[in-house]
Design a protein around this motif. Structure first.
Motif, PDB file in Angstrom:
ATOM      1  N   GLY A   1       0.854  -1.164   0.085  1.00  0.00           N
ATOM      2  CA  GLY A   1      -0.094   0.078   0.015  1.00  0.00           C
ATOM      3  C   GLY A   1       1.034   1.051   0.046  1.00  0.00           C
ATOM      4  O   GLY A   1       0.522   2.375  -0.478  1.00  0.00           O
ATOM      5  N   LYS A   2       2.142   1.139   0.502  1.00  0.00           N
ATOM      6  CA  LYS A   2       2.916   2.549   0.633  1.00  0.00           C
ATOM      7  C   LYS A   2       3.505   2.626  -0.687  1.00  0.00           C
ATOM      8  O   LYS A   2       3.758   3.742  -1.315  1.00  0.00           O
ATOM      9  N   LEU A   3       3.846   1.427  -1.528  1.00  0.00           N
ATOM     10  CA  LEU A   3       4.272   1.631  -2.932  1.00  0.00           C
ATOM     11  C   LEU A   3       3.128   2.297  -3.710  1.00  0.00           C
ATOM     12  O   LEU A   3       3.655   3.123  -4.528  1.00  0.00           O
ATOM     13  N   GLU A   4       1.932   1.851  -3.519  1.00  0.00           N
ATOM     14  CA  GLU A   4       0.703   2.236  -4.295  1.00  0.00           C
ATOM     15  C   GLU A   4       0.715   3.765  -3.924  1.00  0.00           C
ATOM     16  O   GLU A   4       0.330   4.726  -4.965  1.00  0.00           O
ATOM     17  N   THR A   5       0.915   4.191  -2.821  1.00  0.00           N
ATOM     18  CA  THR A   5       0.630   5.537  -2.350  1.00  0.00           C
ATOM     19  C   THR A   5       1.786   6.494  -3.068  1.00  0.00           C
ATOM     20  O   THR A   5       1.434   7.498  -3.560  1.00  0.00           O
ATOM     21  N   GLU A   6       2.987   5.997  -3.077  1.00  0.00           N
ATOM     22  CA  GLU A   6       4.208   6.641  -3.938  1.00  0.00           C
ATOM     23  C   GLU A   6       3.604   7.019  -5.512  1.00  0.00           C
ATOM     24  O   GLU A   6       3.803   7.927  -5.856  1.00  0.00           O
ATOM     25  N   ALA A   7       3.320   5.703  -6.049  1.00  0.00           N
ATOM     26  CA  ALA A   7       2.645   5.905  -7.170  1.00  0.00           C
ATOM     27  C   ALA A   7       1.573   6.663  -7.405  1.00  0.00           C
ATOM     28  O   ALA A   7       1.645   7.696  -8.596  1.00  0.00           O
ATOM     29  N   LEU A   8       0.593   6.996  -6.474  1.00  0.00           N
ATOM     30  CA  LEU A   8      -0.436   7.739  -6.632  1.00  0.00           C
ATOM     31  C   LEU A   8      -0.040   9.235  -6.711  1.00  0.00           C
ATOM     32  O   LEU A   8      -0.454   9.968  -7.402  1.00  0.00           O
ATOM     33  N   LEU A   9       0.868   9.590  -5.583  1.00  0.00           N
ATOM     34  CA  LEU A   9       1.476  10.939  -5.507  1.00  0.00           C
ATOM     35  C   LEU A   9       2.198  11.292  -6.917  1.00  0.00           C
ATOM     36  O   LEU A   9       2.158  12.390  -7.131  1.00  0.00           O
ATOM     37  N   GLU A  10       2.863  10.226  -7.522  1.00  0.00           N
ATOM     38  CA  GLU A  10       3.510  10.963  -8.724  1.00  0.00           C
ATOM     39  C   GLU A  10       2.498  10.952  -9.853  1.00  0.00           C
ATOM     40  O   GLU A  10       2.442  11.876 -10.634  1.00  0.00           O
ATOM     41  N   LYS A  11       1.550  10.160  -9.796  1.00  0.00           N
ATOM     42  CA  LYS A  11       0.437  10.427 -10.799  1.00  0.00           C
ATOM     43  C   LYS A  11      -0.265  11.548 -10.805  1.00  0.00           C
ATOM     44  O   LYS A  11      -0.424  12.242 -11.736  1.00  0.00           O
ATOM     45  N   LYS A  12      -0.546  12.054  -9.532  1.00  0.00           N
ATOM     46  CA  LYS A  12      -1.394  13.224  -9.325  1.00  0.00           C
ATOM     47  C   LYS A  12      -0.302  14.397  -9.353  1.00  0.00           C
ATOM     48  O   LYS A  12      -0.903  15.515  -9.491  1.00  0.00           O
ATOM     49  N   GLY A  13       0.936  14.507  -9.745  1.00  0.00           N
ATOM     50  CA  GLY A  13       1.780  15.549 -10.178  1.00  0.00           C
ATOM     51  C   GLY A  13       2.082  16.301  -8.872  1.00  0.00           C
ATOM     52  O   GLY A  13       2.345  17.712  -8.832  1.00  0.00           O
ATOM     53  N   VAL A  14       1.760  15.712  -7.628  1.00  0.00           N
ATOM     54  CA  VAL A  14       2.220  16.398  -6.569  1.00  0.00           C
ATOM     55  C   VAL A  14       3.713  16.539  -6.173  1.00  0.00           C
ATOM     56  O   VAL A  14       4.505  15.695  -6.671  1.00  0.00           O
ATOM     57  N   ASN A  15       3.959  17.657  -5.309  1.00  0.00           N
ATOM     58  CA  ASN A  15       5.742  17.810  -4.848  1.00  0.00           C
ATOM     59  C   ASN A  15       5.569  17.084  -3.965  1.00  0.00           C
ATOM     60  O   ASN A  15       5.470  17.308  -2.731  1.00  0.00           O
ATOM     61  N   TRP A  16       6.184  15.799  -3.932  1.00  0.00           N
ATOM     62  CA  TRP A  16       6.112  14.799  -2.863  1.00  0.00           C
ATOM     63  C   TRP A  16       7.368  14.257  -2.773  1.00  0.00           C
ATOM     64  O   TRP A  16       8.472  14.385  -3.513  1.00  0.00           O
ATOM     65  N   THR A  17       7.655  13.643  -1.521  1.00  0.00           N
ATOM     66  CA  THR A  17       8.943  12.903  -1.181  1.00  0.00           C
ATOM     67  C   THR A  17       8.403  11.980  -0.338  1.00  0.00           C
ATOM     68  O   THR A  17       7.721  12.099   0.530  1.00  0.00           O
ATOM     69  N   SER A  18       9.180  10.752  -0.389  1.00  0.00           N
ATOM     70  CA  SER A  18       8.781   9.517   0.424  1.00  0.00           C
ATOM     71  C   SER A  18      10.067   9.107   1.123  1.00  0.00           C
ATOM     72  O   SER A  18      11.294   9.252   0.526  1.00  0.00           O
ATOM     73  N   VAL A  19       9.967   8.935   2.398  1.00  0.00           N
ATOM     74  CA  VAL A  19      10.942   8.517   3.348  1.00  0.00           C
ATOM     75  C   VAL A  19      10.816   7.077   3.808  1.00  0.00           C
ATOM     76  O   VAL A  19       9.698   6.776   4.192  1.00  0.00           O
TER      77      VAL A  19
END
Length: 369
Positions: free
Chosen positions: A184-202
């Motif tokens: 689910g955390k992998l899928e969250t990272e993919a969602l944030l990328e898809k949404k074009g959000v300024n995201w960072t994953s730790v």
């Protein structure tokens, strides 16, 4: 190969260490007081940020929220409101706790309830969201939907997402495991990328330190306190990695407003690797106890009936933190023994622990030796 304590992250060093070596380490450790008197980490911020933390009342979020408040940011915690939002922890003086308690804000809402989120977050604007307790992609999607534009979304993932590999350490670009319990955390990272959000994953490895609700160091401390042998699966030479909660919190703060961190993933943990045998020895050293007796066993010879006989996954499991050190101007403050000593003295050594000792599986193992 003899049982070991710690090894350098880059050089191939032997894991062998003997009682004389442990004794020799004690003076050096006593001279190094960094973990005993860690200064409050103050982060110089270009501007005050409005920060929303999803889950700031357990372990990592507690330390993160305090660092952000100390840095001058406006911090709001979103929790279900079923327990106290703030409480005094071992690192707090009365003065620092009072300052934190008066500064932090709170929104009571269930992050999985869309209508509640839409209602409670309506009209709210945050520069930064720290998602510390998200497990599934749809949970992050609800937050994004309720808030609209978010300047930065910083997500707490896990190194547990990596596909098991014979080549170590894990780097951030390594393949993820779609069947992992952390998928689910992998899928969250993919969602944030898809949404074009300024995201960072730790992606932390194993986290330890005061308030740890996972029985990592606590599992060892219980056995050391009772003077019991410590059962360790197979050879005990499985290599892994632990990181102190304060170092992790500092890395999260270093991501805030950092352009280099935009749409990036970072492994965060301690600088050095350690064997299972080495963790047991380091815990004893941190607790001021004699070197423990280690008993190795083959897990396949036992039926534990679903009980967990050892707190760590039975495999090599460690990552490179070089990318975080380069991009975030971050390096861990704590060495392993001093970090464990910090945990012991501020938590277990005061009689505080999350789970009572249970030696049922130990006794099954020891009865066959």
């Amino acid at each position: 190969m003899a049982s070991g304590l710690v090894c350098d992250k880059l050089r191939a060093r032997p894991f062998g260490i003997h009682k004389a070596d442990l004794a020799a380490l004690r003076p050096a450790i006593s001279r190094n007081k960094r973990a005993q008197h860690v200064r409050a980490i103050r982060v110089t911020a270009a501007a005050t940020k409005e920060v929303l933390i999803l889950g700031g009342t357990r372990f990592i979020g507690v330390y993160l929220a305090r660092q952000l408040v100390e840095a001058g940011h406006e911090v709001t915690l979103l929790t279900r409101g079923k327990k106290e939002v703030t409480y005094q922890i071992p690192d707090d003086t009365d003065e620092s706790y009072a300052a934190y308690k008066s500064a932090v804000k709170h929104i009571a809402a269930d992050r999985k309830d869309k209508s509640m989120l839409d209602d409670k977050l309506a009209g709210k604007k945050f520069d930064v969201v720290y998602d510390m307790n998200g497990r599934e992609a749809d949970e992050a999607d609800l937050i994004l939907g309720a808030l609209g534009d978010v300047g930065q979304y910083i997500f707490c993932s896990s190194a547990g997402v990596y596909l098991k590999s014979s080549q170590m350490p894990h780097f951030e670009e390594d393949a993820g495991d779609a069947k992992s319990r952390h998928k689910g955390k992998l899928e969250t990272e993919a969602l944030l990328e898809k949404k074009g959000v300024n995201w960072t994953s730790v992606r932390p490895v194993y986290i330890y330190g005061p308030l740890n609700y996972n029985p990592v160091e606590e599992w060892f401390f219980h056995r050391i306190k009772e003077g019991r042998p410590i059962p360790i699966p197979n050879s005990g030479q499985q290599v892994t990695q632990l990181g102190h909660v304060k170092d992790l919190a500092t890395a999260f703060v270093k991501v805030l407003g950092n352009d280099k961190a935009s749409r990036q993933i970072y492994n965060i943990s301690g600088e050095r690797f350690v064997t299972f045998d080495g963790i047991a020895k380091a815990c004893a050293l941190a607790a001021g106890a004699p070197e423990p007796e280690l008993v190795h066993y083959n897990p396949k010879e036992f039926d534990f009936g679903g009980a967990k006989a050892f707190p760590l996954r039975d495999q090599h499991f460690f990552t490179s933190i070089a990318k975080a050190q380069a991009d975030l101007d971050w390096t861990p403050e704590f060495g392993l023994v001093e970090g464990l000593k910090d945990s012991y003295e501020k938590d277990f050594g005061r009689g505080n622990f999350r789970k009572a000792a249970d030696f049922t599986t130990d006794d099954m193992i020891l009865s066959k030796k």
